[in-house]
Design a protein around this motif. Sequence first.
Motif, PDB file in Angstrom:
ATOM      1  N   SER A  58      -3.781   1.772   5.282  1.00 50.39           N
ATOM      2  CA  SER A  58      -4.936   1.036   5.814  1.00 50.39           C
ATOM      3  C   SER A  58      -6.020   1.988   6.298  1.00 50.39           C
ATOM      4  O   SER A  58      -7.205   1.762   6.063  1.00 50.39           O
ATOM      5  CB  SER A  58      -4.510   0.126   6.970  1.00 50.39           C
ATOM      6  N   ASP A  94      -4.114  -3.287  12.108  1.00 48.09           N
ATOM      7  CA  ASP A  94      -4.831  -3.375  10.841  1.00 48.09           C
ATOM      8  C   ASP A  94      -6.016  -4.301  10.956  1.00 48.09           C
ATOM      9  O   ASP A  94      -7.108  -3.999  10.520  1.00 48.09           O
ATOM     10  CB  ASP A  94      -3.912  -3.961   9.760  1.00 48.09           C
ATOM     11  N   GLU A 143      -4.376  -3.254  -0.964  1.00 47.72           N
ATOM     12  CA  GLU A 143      -3.342  -2.543  -0.204  1.00 47.72           C
ATOM     13  C   GLU A 143      -2.077  -3.386  -0.210  1.00 47.72           C
ATOM     14  O   GLU A 143      -2.088  -4.547   0.166  1.00 47.72           O
ATOM     15  CB  GLU A 143      -3.781  -2.306   1.249  1.00 47.72           C
TER      16      GLU A 143
HETATM   17 MG   LIG Z   1      -1.472  -1.196   6.423  1.00 51.47          MG
END
Ligand SMILES: [Mg+2]
Length: 321
Positions: A58, A94, A143
């Motif tokens: 991230s 995140d 991701e």
């Molecule tokens: Mg992450």
Amino acid sequence: LEDLIRFFEKKDNVSLGKMLKEVENQTPLSLEILKLSSFRKGKAHIIGITGPPGSGKSTLVGKMCKKLAAKDLRIGVVCVDPTSPFTKGALLGDRIRMQELGKLPNVFIKSLATRGNLGGLASSTADIVQVLDAFEMDVILIETVGVGQIEFDVLGVADTVLLVSVPGLGDTLQTLKAGIMEIADIYVINQADRPGADESVKDLNLMVRESGKKDWTPPIHKTVATQDSGIDELVHEITAHKKYLERSGLWKEKRQTRNVARLYSMIESLLAQRVEDHINMEESLKAKVQDVMNGERDPYTTSQEIVDRLIAKHNSYQYGG
Ligand SMILES: [Mg+2]
Ligand SMILES: Nc1nc2c(ncn2[C@@H]2O[C@H](COP(=O)(O)OP(=O)(O)O)[C@@H](O)[C@H]2O)c(=O)[nH]1
């Protein structure tokens, strides 16, 4: 429907957000959105970022986003985390970081929750990516955290796959992730500020050499995402991979293969549903299924019989026989 078309023409983040909600929740409107967006495929470079939790994916995505946004590119980010029940804390972090990013006008972020439906995750990722692509994003970053088959399916939509690792994880990666190693186009050793980074690069290098000569040799790249170090070079490697894909014809080929694969998987699920409906409508077929369930009939013969029966029935409808 006209509203929808207008939405596509406007290409602002608010309409995009609304559309992605519809697609994510599979509302009746979502099919129309997907139909429209499949005709409007842009030219987005789709980049998958995978690796163990905590490796810095991230953070890296955030830093890459900033670099790309500064180049006046439109960027879509999709976060897929099938393990969310176990990583609530990390996810919260995140989310805060992602919110920061989302403030950039040319960056759009979508997090995909699982709601326990792991099977549908890859296909909803593909749907979301398709809509982002139709909104003329230049780059789409996906991701995903590595969880077995789902990870492969999610990464199946990517043109370029980054495998993010940290110093000292080389052996673990080799044993746990033999399959993932094969689909990685670029290796990233993040947290290179920690000891053992150069050794990890050496280990990976050996592995890459062992896996034989290819047209594209995956580069191994050190980064310190938290300090913005190595990110320019990484973006450069990603661009180089895109050029390689275009030069070799793979860019077009991958898109064609993906289109056909999606068509087939849609056909399969439609057929499976029809077959199930048919079986439930016909007592004699239901009885056969029952027999297989009780081990009184073999599935090899029975499956053939059921398919033959359904085809015969279909033909008789069609030709009035
Ligand atoms: Mg992450
Ligand atoms: N020392 C160090 N820590 C990092 C680096 N990159 C990320 N981190 C930290 O590692 C933790 C996990 O990062 P995150 O990006 O959430 O990892 P993800 O689970 O792979 O998405 C965070 O606390 C980051 O601040 C790095 O290059 N060096």
